[in-house]
Design a protein around this motif. Structure first.
Motif, short mmCIF file in Angstrom:
data_model
loop_
_atom_site.label_atom_id
_atom_site.label_comp_id
_atom_site.label_asym_id
_atom_site.label_seq_id
_atom_site.Cartn_x
_atom_site.Cartn_y
_atom_site.Cartn_z
N THR A 212 0.88 -1.30 -0.02
CA THR A 212 0.11 -0.27 0.16
C THR A 212 0.70 1.30 0.09
OG1 THR A 212 -1.86 -1.36 0.90
CG2 THR A 212 -1.80 1.61 1.41
N VAL A 213 1.77 1.61 1.03
CA VAL A 213 2.54 2.21 0.68
C VAL A 213 3.30 2.77 0.13
CG1 VAL A 213 4.52 3.46 2.17
CG2 VAL A 213 3.19 2.79 3.58
N GLU A 214 3.73 1.56 -0.86
CA GLU A 214 4.82 2.03 -2.60
C GLU A 214 3.77 2.53 -3.57
OE1 GLU A 214 7.13 -0.69 -5.42
OE2 GLU A 214 6.27 -1.69 -3.73
N GLU A 215 2.54 2.13 -3.26
CA GLU A 215 1.90 2.74 -4.22
C GLU A 215 1.37 3.90 -3.43
OE1 GLU A 215 -3.08 2.42 -4.94
OE2 GLU A 215 -2.27 0.15 -4.02
N PHE A 216 1.28 4.19 -3.20
CA PHE A 216 0.61 5.48 -2.50
C PHE A 216 1.98 6.24 -2.47
CE2 PHE A 216 -3.00 4.10 -0.83
CZ PHE A 216 -4.16 5.02 -1.21
N ARG A 217 2.64 6.33 -2.14
CA ARG A 217 4.00 6.75 -3.02
C ARG A 217 4.18 7.26 -4.14
NH1 ARG A 217 8.11 3.91 1.31
NH2 ARG A 217 8.41 5.37 3.30
N LYS A 218 4.32 6.10 -5.07
CA LYS A 218 3.71 6.83 -6.83
C LYS A 218 2.88 7.60 -6.78
CE LYS A 218 5.97 1.66 -7.36
NZ LYS A 218 6.12 0.81 -7.97
N LYS A 219 1.94 7.46 -6.86
CA LYS A 219 0.37 8.22 -6.80
C LYS A 219 0.56 9.33 -6.20
CE LYS A 219 -4.64 7.41 -6.53
NZ LYS A 219 -5.43 7.09 -6.49
N TYR A 220 1.04 9.82 -4.51
CA TYR A 220 1.37 11.14 -4.20
C TYR A 220 3.10 11.22 -4.47
CZ TYR A 220 -3.75 10.17 -4.23
OH TYR A 220 -4.97 10.03 -4.20
N PRO A 221 3.53 11.68 -5.18
CA PRO A 221 5.03 11.93 -4.83
C PRO A 221 5.35 12.84 -4.24
CG PRO A 221 4.86 12.25 -7.65
CD PRO A 221 3.14 11.76 -6.96
N SER A 222 4.75 14.15 -3.83
CA SER A 222 4.80 14.88 -2.76
C SER A 222 3.85 15.02 -2.02
CB SER A 222 3.75 16.13 -3.28
OG SER A 222 2.18 15.92 -3.43
N SER A 223 3.93 13.50 -1.42
CA SER A 223 3.44 13.54 0.07
C SER A 223 4.35 12.36 0.28
CB SER A 223 2.81 12.52 0.41
OG SER A 223 1.11 12.92 -0.46
N VAL A 224 4.44 12.88 2.38
CA VAL A 224 6.65 11.76 2.80
C VAL A 224 5.38 11.22 3.10
CG1 VAL A 224 7.44 12.26 4.31
CG2 VAL A 224 7.31 14.19 3.20
N GLU A 246 -6.31 1.08 2.87
CA GLU A 246 -6.01 1.99 1.40
C GLU A 246 -7.19 3.25 1.97
OE1 GLU A 246 -4.81 -1.49 -2.14
OE2 GLU A 246 -6.53 -0.34 -1.34
N GLU A 247 -8.04 2.64 2.22
CA GLU A 247 -8.83 3.74 2.25
C GLU A 247 -8.70 4.87 3.16
OE1 GLU A 247 -11.87 5.01 1.47
OE2 GLU A 247 -12.10 3.37 -0.44
N LEU A 248 -7.50 4.49 4.81
CA LEU A 248 -7.02 5.47 5.97
C LEU A 248 -5.81 5.85 5.58
CD1 LEU A 248 -7.81 3.03 8.77
CD2 LEU A 248 -9.14 4.66 7.69
N VAL A 249 -4.70 5.60 4.16
CA VAL A 249 -4.37 6.97 3.77
C VAL A 249 -4.84 7.09 2.81
CG1 VAL A 249 -1.55 6.23 2.67
CG2 VAL A 249 -1.89 4.44 4.14
N GLU A 250 -5.78 6.79 1.87
CA GLU A 250 -5.65 8.12 0.95
C GLU A 250 -6.47 8.76 2.09
OE1 GLU A 250 -8.14 7.54 -3.63
OE2 GLU A 250 -8.10 6.15 -1.84
N ASN A 251 -7.03 8.68 2.66
CA ASN A 251 -7.90 9.92 3.66
C ASN A 251 -7.24 10.49 4.02
OD1 ASN A 251 -10.81 10.35 5.05
ND2 ASN A 251 -9.14 10.75 5.88
N ALA A 252 -5.66 10.47 4.58
CA ALA A 252 -4.55 11.41 5.16
C ALA A 252 -4.10 12.36 4.02
CB ALA A 252 -3.93 10.33 5.44
N VAL A 253 -3.79 11.58 2.24
CA VAL A 253 -3.69 12.21 1.64
C VAL A 253 -4.09 13.42 0.69
CG1 VAL A 253 -2.29 12.66 -0.76
CG2 VAL A 253 -1.45 10.44 0.88
N GLU A 254 -5.73 12.76 0.25
CA GLU A 254 -5.83 13.56 -0.30
C GLU A 254 -7.16 14.47 0.23
OE1 GLU A 254 -8.80 11.31 -2.73
OE2 GLU A 254 -7.98 10.60 -3.75
N HIS A 255 -7.34 14.34 1.68
CA HIS A 255 -7.62 15.56 3.03
C HIS A 255 -7.13 16.97 3.54
CE1 HIS A 255 -12.31 12.89 3.28
NE2 HIS A 255 -11.66 13.32 1.95
N ASN A 256 -6.08 16.50 2.99
CA ASN A 256 -4.96 17.29 3.09
C ASN A 256 -4.71 18.39 2.32
OD1 ASN A 256 -2.40 19.05 4.42
ND2 ASN A 256 -1.55 17.52 4.80
#
Length: 346
Positions: A212-224, A246-256
């Protein structure tokens, strides 16, 4: 107080106060005659004790066209076998659906117990949700496709040099995408809720998290996204637990709204390592307290308190299907602290 034979009198208080309808019967000529009933039977079926005690049970609660089914169940009881079946039975208000359990019992006055758990309301709600899910999602997908096509054709005819045109086009396409995602989330929720509890599934939560982390690092490269996790961690969970992560990580990225969001994911033992928390901290806007109370604490859902989307509900129900719990708090990073609490699996 319900009158019961002396040899089961010790259970009379329990039987009288459980919410299931209970009948103690004697088999006379292979047919059950009522010897006593509890108060829940009187409430659910609508027949008084004076009416039903010492009467033939099937005459009152089994409609004519179901007598053969009832006779087969009674024979199993007479043969010393336990019955467990969904049945329709006649109440004072008409047909209702019940989960029936027939339990043989050997005494002077009682040959068995019949226990009826009402299912009509649950069954109807399940069916209604199924119909609404299928019809609404099908129509929603079709309408979204039509709207998307029409929006594209309208935009092609507008003056693209106008900044306002591009702004409108972006908003329209984003709304269409949100509707499509909403339809997919509803489908996932329906699929998850329709599955039985997980049982003893053994899942390596760290393998799920790594992917999941690998997927979201590629999808949102500006996120740490930082992690502090062990190499492996086996938990009792359903095969859908990745959906919750996935839902919780995406929630943290997209709602910021910040240009760069920060997310810290780590594990924390609970109850002497028998349970484990997978913690997801972020520095985004905090989930409103009213929404936290509805989702995590079971507060009443109202027109003003219902949650802003389905993502957190999807995560919550996925975790609960795994026998776990989703907890929502505030993070030391200034945002949200979301905990997926699961039982460890040695």
């Amino acid at each position: 107080m319900v009158e019961v034979p002396e040899d089961v009198d010790g259970f009379s208080h329990l039987i009288e106060h459980i919410q299931d309808a209970v009948v103690g019967f004697e088999l006379v000529g292979s047919e059950p005659e009522v010897r006593w009933v509890n108060e829940a039977f009187v409430d659910l079926f609508g027949y008084s004790r004076d009416q039903i005690v010492n009467a033939r049970l099937n005459k009152y609660i089994v409609p004519e066209w179901l007598r053969r089914e009832a006779a087969a169940l009674d024979k199993r009881t007479d043969d010393g076998e336990v019955n467990y079946q969904r049945v329709q039975r006649q109440t004072f208000d008409g047909l209702q659906e019940f989960l029936y359990r027939g339990i043989p019992y050997d005494s002077d006055r009682v040959d068995g117990f019949a226990v009826y758990t009402p299912l009509t309301k649950v069954s109807r709600q399940e069916r209604q949700v199924q119909v609404l899910n299928r019809v609404l999602r099908h129509n929603l997908r079709n309408q979204v496709t039509v709207i998307e096509g029409n929006v594209d054709r309208l935009i092609e005819r507008l003056d693209r040099s106008d900044d306002r045109t591009d702004e409108i086009a972006t908003d329209a396409r984003e709304s269409i995408s949100n509707l499509r995602n909403l339809s997919e989330e509803v489908g996932q929720i329906h699929q998850i809720l329709g599955r039985p509890p997980t049982g003893d599934n053994r899942v390596d939560l760290m393998a799920v998290l790594d992917d999941t982390v690998e997927e979201f690092r590629k999808k949102y490269p500006s996120s740490v996204i930082k992690t502090d996790i062990p190499p492996t961690l086996f938990v009792r969970a359903s095969s859908n637990i990745r959906t919750a992560v996935e839902e919780l990580v995406e929630n943290a990225v997209e709602h910021n709204p910040a240009d760069q969001s920060h997310i810290w994911i780590y594990t924390q033992p609970v109850v002497e390592d028998e349970w484990i928390d997978l913690v997801i901290d972020d520095d985004g806007p905090t989930i409103p307290e009213s929404e936290r109370k509805v989702i995590a604490d079971g507060a009443e859902i109202t027109s003003h308190q219902h949650g802003s989307g389905l993502g957190l509900w999807l995560a919550k129900w996925t975790v609960e299907k795994s026998g776990g719990q989703l907890l929502i708090g505030e993070s030391s990073l200034g945002g949200n602290k979301l905990r997926i609490r699961l039982q460890t699996f040695e």
